[in-house]
Design an enzyme around this catalytic site. Sequence first.
Site, short mmCIF file in Angstrom:
data_model
loop_
_atom_site.label_atom_id
_atom_site.label_comp_id
_atom_site.label_asym_id
_atom_site.label_seq_id
_atom_site.Cartn_x
_atom_site.Cartn_y
_atom_site.Cartn_z
N ARG A 45 0.85 -1.18 0.00
CA ARG A 45 0.00 0.00 0.00
C ARG A 45 0.89 1.23 0.00
O ARG A 45 2.11 1.10 0.09
CB ARG A 45 -1.04 0.00 1.14
CG ARG A 45 -0.69 -0.66 2.42
CD ARG A 45 0.43 -0.07 3.18
NE ARG A 45 0.26 1.36 3.33
CZ ARG A 45 1.23 2.22 3.49
NH1 ARG A 45 2.48 1.82 3.53
NH2 ARG A 45 0.99 3.50 3.60
N GLY A 46 0.24 2.41 -0.13
CA GLY A 46 1.02 3.63 -0.31
C GLY A 46 1.09 3.89 -1.81
O GLY A 46 1.40 2.98 -2.60
N ALA A 47 0.79 5.14 -2.20
CA ALA A 47 0.58 5.43 -3.63
C ALA A 47 1.75 5.03 -4.54
O ALA A 47 1.55 4.28 -5.50
CB ALA A 47 0.23 6.91 -3.77
N ARG A 88 -7.49 -0.24 -6.62
CA ARG A 88 -7.74 0.85 -5.67
C ARG A 88 -7.90 2.14 -6.48
O ARG A 88 -7.05 2.45 -7.33
CB ARG A 88 -6.59 0.99 -4.64
CG ARG A 88 -6.43 -0.23 -3.76
CD ARG A 88 -5.51 0.05 -2.59
NE ARG A 88 -6.16 0.85 -1.56
CZ ARG A 88 -5.51 1.41 -0.53
NH1 ARG A 88 -4.21 1.29 -0.42
NH2 ARG A 88 -6.17 2.09 0.37
N GLN A 195 -1.78 2.39 9.90
CA GLN A 195 -0.50 2.45 9.18
C GLN A 195 0.55 3.24 9.97
O GLN A 195 1.75 2.99 9.84
CB GLN A 195 -0.68 3.11 7.80
CG GLN A 195 -1.46 2.30 6.80
CD GLN A 195 -2.93 2.62 6.82
OE1 GLN A 195 -3.48 3.02 7.85
NE2 GLN A 195 -3.60 2.43 5.70
N ASP A 236 -2.03 10.64 -2.10
CA ASP A 236 -2.44 9.64 -3.09
C ASP A 236 -2.77 10.27 -4.43
O ASP A 236 -2.63 9.65 -5.47
CB ASP A 236 -3.63 8.84 -2.57
CG ASP A 236 -3.15 7.89 -1.50
OD1 ASP A 236 -3.01 8.34 -0.35
OD2 ASP A 236 -2.85 6.73 -1.83
N ASN A 246 -5.33 12.36 0.63
CA ASN A 246 -4.42 11.50 1.40
C ASN A 246 -5.27 10.73 2.41
O ASN A 246 -6.50 10.92 2.49
CB ASN A 246 -3.32 12.33 2.08
CG ASN A 246 -2.21 11.46 2.64
OD1 ASN A 246 -1.72 10.56 1.95
ND2 ASN A 246 -1.82 11.68 3.87
N LYS A 247 -4.62 9.91 3.18
CA LYS A 247 -5.31 9.05 4.16
C LYS A 247 -6.33 9.83 4.98
O LYS A 247 -6.06 10.96 5.41
CB LYS A 247 -4.24 8.42 5.06
CG LYS A 247 -4.73 7.54 6.18
CD LYS A 247 -5.63 6.41 5.73
CE LYS A 247 -5.02 5.55 4.65
NZ LYS A 247 -6.02 4.70 3.96
O1 MRU Z 1 -4.45 3.13 2.41
P1 MRU Z 1 -2.98 3.36 2.23
O2 MRU Z 1 -2.15 2.78 3.33
O3 MRU Z 1 -2.49 2.96 0.86
O4 MRU Z 1 -2.81 4.95 2.32
C1 MRU Z 1 -1.53 5.49 2.11
C2 MRU Z 1 -1.48 6.96 2.26
O5 MRU Z 1 -2.47 7.62 2.51
C3 MRU Z 1 -0.15 7.61 2.03
O6 MRU Z 1 -0.01 8.76 2.80
C4 MRU Z 1 -0.03 8.00 0.54
O7 MRU Z 1 -0.31 6.90 -0.26
C5 MRU Z 1 1.30 8.53 0.21
S1 MRU Z 1 2.56 7.31 0.27
C6 MRU Z 1 4.02 8.03 -0.12
#
Ligand code: MRU
Length: 352
Positions: A45-47, A88, A195, A236, A246-247
Amino acid sequence: MVKAIEWKDGKVIMLDQSRLPLEVKYIECTDYHIIAEGIKKLWIRGAPAIGIAAAMGIALGAQDIKAKNYREFIKGIETIFDVMLSTRPTAVNIKWAVERIKRLLKERRGESVNRLKELLIEEAKKIHEEDIEVNKAIGRWGSQFIKDGDTVLTHCNAGSLATGGYGTATAPIFVAIEQGKKIQVIADETRPVLQGARLTAWELMQAGVPVTLITDNSAGALMKKGEIDLAIVGTDRTVRNGDVANKIGTYSVAVLCKEHKIPFYVAAPLSSIDFSIPTGDKIPIEERGAEEVTHIFGRCQIAPDGVKVRNMAFDVTPAKYVTAIITEKGAFRPKDIRKLAKKDVNLDEFRL
Ligand code: MRU
């Protein structure tokens, strides 16, 4: 630095982040469907990391396409594109990776099917390597905002686990430490799937960065006490007017920062900027299952049976709350981010 994903000997090796911090387990993927499932289930996970995973998944799936010519190959690979794009919706990096691969295939349409398959592996590895360099550049541009003695708040995980290997929001922190600044990090736990607690706290501890974990609802009280100097988060999808997805919970942090006159920075690689969307209200926001809220890790139930749940995985922070967006090309005011889409603009005029 922890590695979230790697292409090795014709396979994709992925760290199963859903088990962290209790277990460090790598999954060997030889089928692109496993990678797609891993993206959906947050094993990765993470963009930026899911952009890399999608590119590797496409390269992996392409090896099994039985095609006699370019047309048949493209038909086969489009199915893989669709599977990756359906995983996603919020992070634009998957779409970014698919579009980059489509452009490559168009440019190299004269090549044999076997050569195209090789080119896709090379491109996936390149996307991975470039991301690491992009993170380091974000670190260099972003470290100017961190002073000796600062405490940095971050939300969710935008560290090495979320990227090719250095992190976006964490990169300025690493560079500031390399510059000899004594700093510390406060990590929001980041409900519902934690996370911040499971991943950011873990990876910063591994890297020897002083980190304190807080519950999401503590940030305001700590800001009021003067215990937070700045916030840095990832994204994201950041769009043309500088609005930032973002999250979930990032918006609350940004509003709290404004109220307490604390700078709020967003670390955004260009692969996470969607210049095709004018404003944040057009960003698709992923809604996930109720179990992430009603249970901890699907095991321990913390809410009544049958309770109605809303589980938005992301929120949008309007540009007016964002002090600056830190990219690999420099840090910019949100209103200037659109300039990065143009080729003939002198960015020196807008860089902070
Ligand atoms: O649901 P996730 O864990 O994929 O969410 C991730 C985030 O919100 C991060 O802050 C974002 O993807 C940036 S990662 C460099």
